[in-house]
Motif scaffolding. Structure first.
Motif, PDB file in Angstrom:
ATOM      1  N   LYS B 101     -12.128 -18.001 -28.087  1.00 38.48           N
ATOM      2  CA  LYS B 101     -10.822 -18.096 -27.007  1.00 38.48           C
ATOM      3  C   LYS B 101     -11.303 -19.382 -25.959  1.00 38.48           C
ATOM      4  O   LYS B 101     -12.773 -19.428 -25.867  1.00 38.48           O
ATOM      5  N   PRO B 102     -10.622 -20.101 -25.445  1.00 35.47           N
ATOM      6  CA  PRO B 102      -9.122 -20.256 -25.804  1.00 35.47           C
ATOM      7  C   PRO B 102      -8.868 -21.498 -26.694  1.00 35.47           C
ATOM      8  O   PRO B 102      -9.980 -22.242 -27.125  1.00 35.47           O
ATOM      9  N   CYS B 127      -7.054 -16.058 -32.671  1.00 39.49           N
ATOM     10  CA  CYS B 127      -7.762 -16.357 -31.458  1.00 39.49           C
ATOM     11  C   CYS B 127      -8.694 -15.278 -31.100  1.00 39.49           C
ATOM     12  O   CYS B 127      -8.229 -14.069 -30.799  1.00 39.49           O
ATOM     13  N   PHE B 129      -9.937 -13.024 -29.078  1.00 39.23           N
ATOM     14  CA  PHE B 129      -9.993 -12.131 -27.708  1.00 39.23           C
ATOM     15  C   PHE B 129     -10.827 -10.779 -27.898  1.00 39.23           C
ATOM     16  O   PHE B 129     -10.090  -9.735 -28.314  1.00 39.23           O
ATOM     17  N   SER B 130     -12.219 -11.063 -27.515  1.00 39.35           N
ATOM     18  CA  SER B 130     -13.246  -9.952 -28.032  1.00 39.35           C
ATOM     19  C   SER B 130     -12.739  -8.473 -27.692  1.00 39.35           C
ATOM     20  O   SER B 130     -13.031  -7.595 -28.146  1.00 39.35           O
ATOM     21  N   ARG B 131     -12.247  -8.499 -26.407  1.00 38.39           N
ATOM     22  CA  ARG B 131     -12.043  -7.190 -25.812  1.00 38.39           C
ATOM     23  C   ARG B 131     -10.945  -6.277 -26.730  1.00 38.39           C
ATOM     24  O   ARG B 131     -10.827  -4.996 -26.618  1.00 38.39           O
ATOM     25  N   ARG B 132     -10.043  -7.007 -27.618  1.00 37.17           N
ATOM     26  CA  ARG B 132      -9.003  -6.254 -28.345  1.00 37.17           C
ATOM     27  C   ARG B 132      -9.998  -5.608 -29.360  1.00 37.17           C
ATOM     28  O   ARG B 132      -9.191  -4.502 -29.955  1.00 37.17           O
ATOM     29  N   HIS B 186      -9.188 -13.420 -20.597  1.00 32.74           N
ATOM     30  CA  HIS B 186      -9.289 -12.316 -21.203  1.00 32.74           C
ATOM     31  C   HIS B 186      -8.170 -11.059 -20.794  1.00 32.74           C
ATOM     32  O   HIS B 186      -7.693 -10.116 -21.276  1.00 32.74           O
ATOM     33  N   ASP B 189      -4.971 -11.787 -21.694  1.00 34.43           N
ATOM     34  CA  ASP B 189      -4.672 -11.345 -22.715  1.00 34.43           C
ATOM     35  C   ASP B 189      -4.459  -9.785 -22.920  1.00 34.43           C
ATOM     36  O   ASP B 189      -3.382  -9.159 -23.553  1.00 34.43           O
ATOM     37  N   GLU B 300     -14.962  -7.297 -34.274  1.00 41.70           N
ATOM     38  CA  GLU B 300     -14.053  -8.564 -34.612  1.00 41.70           C
ATOM     39  C   GLU B 300     -14.279  -9.260 -35.960  1.00 41.70           C
ATOM     40  O   GLU B 300     -13.575  -9.414 -36.834  1.00 41.70           O
ATOM     41  N   ALA B 321      -2.043 -16.084 -27.842  1.00 39.26           N
ATOM     42  CA  ALA B 321      -3.202 -17.069 -27.222  1.00 39.26           C
ATOM     43  C   ALA B 321      -2.525 -18.189 -26.435  1.00 39.26           C
ATOM     44  O   ALA B 321      -2.987 -18.596 -25.661  1.00 39.26           O
ATOM     45  N   ALA B 324      -1.144 -16.727 -23.175  1.00 39.46           N
ATOM     46  CA  ALA B 324      -2.377 -16.703 -22.152  1.00 39.46           C
ATOM     47  C   ALA B 324      -2.750 -17.639 -21.311  1.00 39.46           C
ATOM     48  O   ALA B 324      -3.014 -17.822 -20.332  1.00 39.46           O
TER      49      ALA B 324
END
Lengths: 355, 355, 355, 355
Positions: B101-102, B127, B129-132, B186, B189, B300, B321, B324
């Motif tokens: 990201k981004p 893309c 977005f690690s927190r997902r 983050h 998102d 991920e 993405a 965001a």
């Protein structure tokens, strides 16, 4: 040329065996799981589906597996009653050994593994006390070791399982060695780690109850127990073990030093989520031991592998595993006799306290 | 026959690039890292030592790498300014893409990646977005999704970095897109995840200060900022981002619903250790983003790999993405103009609030 | 006409005496502090300044004070060695008595207060176990009492003082009765509360060390000790007491039932503040017992007053205070002898376990 | 001779009025509650039962009460709409005044109280922002004030009430001034305290929703709102207020400085009890504002009394109460207009940002 990998086999494919096999297969880059054995047909089926496609050879017979060409190491995760025998056979076959705890529920048999290992000093033989590989315990140990809490003096630790309403643990108690040998062995090992591997036990005493499963008494076991272990040198460990936690696995440790205290998991949690709801604020905790220590098992697999490949010192001595069983068995005996048990400075049972 | 593995290459071997490369090399059993590229000589040296011995081919030129025989996917972890260009080239080469990201700090350029991906519907383009992929966020989402907190209404989230006294982030601000695009992306998102991927922004407004690095203003950036994002449908996200945390990475999220609230990491911690000392009781927190989210990055990598191999749906849409970035850029603009920015229901900028 | 107030006197104006006097003077609306006594000149001076202006008559002699016209009750906060004697005198003078814990460090002398009280059934005579009046302990008891955790089975409790580097507690140990009688008495009383006032002790055993103050041994005391108390009926209390906490007063309790667990103060804190700083996140904890339990002492004063004025039942039986001393003394004896001590079902010492 | 006491009256005996009356009657040793007034018959009955027996004279008419011989001070806890009028009358009658917050929901009327007070500089006139007397907030302020977190820069605070399913707050909204004036006024006052009493507001902007009570819109109010307040000097406060918390009163504050952060009540709790049960670990939180701040109100009563008797400086300026209402009203206006509101450096509304 790609660096070589440790060729390892897994003995036993029960609950923990499957996990060890998968850790070495998928999460230990420097190891190659090449074989697995189990006498159980259901487990064989599982292995054919989950291991064989990746080049793992499946055996019904442990002894056969040991003969596999190129094998260098074995992880033993079979039933406790065969740990020692399988470990000794592997040692005699010149294989490195990572053996699930305990080596045996008998002190003598545990010692026989140490004796076998002594004859092969080039082999890495380790009893898998998983908490030694847990980040939090390691951080606590490191902090203590650098003097943050002064001289460690009192150690409190508990291993408390969530209540299994099926009562499976009653049948299991016949072979487990009892709650102190099965559960508290981890806490005893931690005490030996934090107080020093060569700490000598001075006395043990314990008490227990059967709050939820009175039938445990037929196997001389209890479902809740507390114990005190005195060491020569002026340290005390006190322990609690239980099979009846409501919320989940509740394993906590405190190390109290002359200048501070460290706690590990005094506030258990599954993750970083809190739930605000009409009854208050809630967090969940892991239901099982593996939920708390999964990453420690993976680290264990990786470090054992590195020790074998690079001839590194293992993080703990094998003799400590015998000492842990000795203390666990004495606590279990005290649980049933109601008596305090004393040891002299060289480890022999004596009739009364050495003052 | 062993199940086949996804042949993947890593573009960029900076801080995050090294991590991605190692995750695919060692911690993603179904992937095979076959190539890596970087224009940087120091990074090339690192790769020769840490990747090449394991069969990874090293490239100085990204375009050359894309031609490698059998390559199926690319993880893009190069500098943000080339994310979109590299992603589009990979898509055109029929490769699956996992892009850090981004996509770009520009909405239009971000959209161009989406457009390229649309032409190749068989490719997985994500893309990162690690927190997902973080267990705690997933648990919170799942709890919300099953109705535990009623209708999610207010969302609070913060991305707060530990102060880097070297002030590196000042130079970095020239290309980062600003604190809302670099850090809060983050949180934005997450808001789109928790409120629904198709949530439409109604307005944004923000304020910021330069408490520790006034020089950021030359890049139209700040070191601390707060923002409010209104969505059509009656939800609000409010955000905080900072570069000056003393204790470490302090990323927290709250989702407030009509019947309850969920928090993620409202009490940050590195591990399960507490330290009792003369000044009180202390716990440590992770110093960096990776310390908090390492496992999420590994998940991920594994889930992206599985999606490519098994043709599974990705956990989020690529269009999100762009959305965001759009919100992040508007917040950054408001930060500098001091004005509130309004959008109509189809996403066009308008002069005043749609009531 | 204004409702009448309880006329009460305070015996002893040391650290706790001053607090009790001020609680009855200022924070107990239904009581009127009318007198105070102390043999100590410094304390007399303090009283002339802080009590006399509010109409409190000051005595050097306890016996003289008892004769004051209209006096209805006495709170005894003098040195432990005169608790029992002063309590008995007050009872004989037909006064209600709130006596600081313990009644005495001797079981027999403690019992003599009970005997005296029995002869005056209209008097309220209470041993001040302050934790019984603490909101958190009461909430925990209430939750247990309504069945929230099933049948209470295991009880863990600790009273741990912050290290006093002056070593005052060494001299104090000559008269304190030892760490189990001085500190753990609170935990023992709590165990009797949570397990039921009529619980009968079956055995006690304990171990201790002198980690920071070896001189304590001349008074047969230790600075850290753990103990196990078995009760007939299948409950176990295990205890820890210490004089060497670094962070402050660290008193915690757990009640483990067959269906759940309650903890009180497992995460100590002074207030609701957390401090984020370069070393992590920190909270402070109360330095002393009074910092933790101030409000409980005030509630105690108010409820004792209400019980006297309205002839209400006291929240606990006086006999429990004797039972607590009995268990505390046995733990202290075991600490020095190294032996386990057994009791039969009617409370007599026996040589071995009743199985 | 006993030190003299402050003769005080209480105006209004609604929910908070009863509490103030009892605090001055029973928990403020240096004050003597001598009178109370209320136009409400039910409250009069309550007063006859709970106050009159203790010598408190009861009035139906506020003005009559002010004439009572010897009266020195008034605590005003009547409905907000009469706060200012009653305060001014008391000031004109030469009485000290402790007035519940807010002085008024109108800036001009609030200012009129300040103007009246200015003419009587010997009187103590205080607006009762209870959190200023809370131990935790004071500890946080003191830590900040001694430099522990560097220069305070960002302030986050929330006042979040438990959902009242009766919807009482809808009717209440007609007179409350709206959620920012009723709830956030506390947070705004805290911001002025922590950033400095003379901080000058530069802009405000806010957004809100009606997630549970759409009828609030008829009173131009919302049930959830967020706002940003910029101050000249480079500080920002951001706020959240809500009427729909599930778990209870959830008031939290963070002060973020250049070198650290302080939080107050980031982990709300009723007491020190944790409950382990099959759904996890739970703690309860206070259901109402008073449950969280009871002790602060008592401290307020005692410190106001001491200030009157000993002519001490009050802990905050009365002008701050006007500033807080001004900011609260502007946030409420922005909530309805959807527009950002700007102020110049001397506090006048301007059309656009002063850059």
């Amino acid at each position: 040329m790609a660096p070589r990998k440790l060729k390892i086999a897994c003995a036993g494919l029960g609950r923990m065996g499957k996990r060890h096999a998968l850790h070495f297969l998928n999460r230990t880059p420097r190891a190659e799981l090449v074989a697995a054995s189990t006498p159980d047909d259901t487990e064989i089926q599982w292995a054919k589906q989950h291991l064989e496609p990746y080049g793992v050879r499946i055996y019904k017979d442990y002894d056969e597996m040991l003969k596999q060409e190129g094998l260098e190491a074995v992880v033993i995760a079979s039933v406790t009653t065969v740990h020692a025998e399988q470990a000794i056979k592997a040692i005699e076959a010149n294989l490195h050994v990572l053996c699930e705890k305990p080596l045996s529920t008998s002190v003598e048999i545990s010692q026989s593994v140490v004796d076998a290992a002594k004859k092969k000093p080039s082999l890495k033989v380790m009893c898998g006390f998983s908490r030694r590989f847990d980040d939090s315990y390691r951080d606590a140990f490191h902090k203590m070791d650098t003097g943050l809490i002064g001289r460690p003096s009192i150690f409190r630790s508990q291993t408390c399982d969530m209540l299994d309403p099926s009562g499976f643990f009653v049948a299991y108690a016949e072979f487990s060695g009892g709650i102190f040998v099965d559960c508290s062995i981890h806490d005893i090992d931690l005490a030996l780690w934090f107080f020093g591997q060569d700490s000598r036990v001075k006395s043990v005493v314990s008490s227990g109850i059967t709050a939820v499963q009175p039938e445990l008494r037929k196997h001389k076991d209890m479902d809740n127990a507390v114990g005190i272990v005195e060491f020569y040198g002026g340290q005390i460990a006190y322990l609690f073990c239980s099979r009846m936690m409501a919320a989940g696995q509740d394993d906590a440790t405190e190390i109290i030093g002359t200048e501070g205290k460290l706690t590990v998991n005094a506030q258990p949690m599954s993750n970083l989520v809190s739930i605000y709801e009409p009854t208050g604020i809630r967090r969940e905790i892991p239901p099982h031991y593996y939920g708390r220590f999964e990453q420690a098992f993976v680290t264990e697999a990786n470090e054992f592998t590195a020790a074998c490949l690079d001839d590194l010192k293992l993080p703990m001595k094998l003799t400590g595993a015998v000492q842990a069983v000795k203390i666990g068995c004495a606590l279990q005996e005290s649980l049933n006799s109601g008596k305090k048990i004393y040891f002299d400075e060289v480890g022999r049972r004596v009739e009364k306290a050495v003052l």
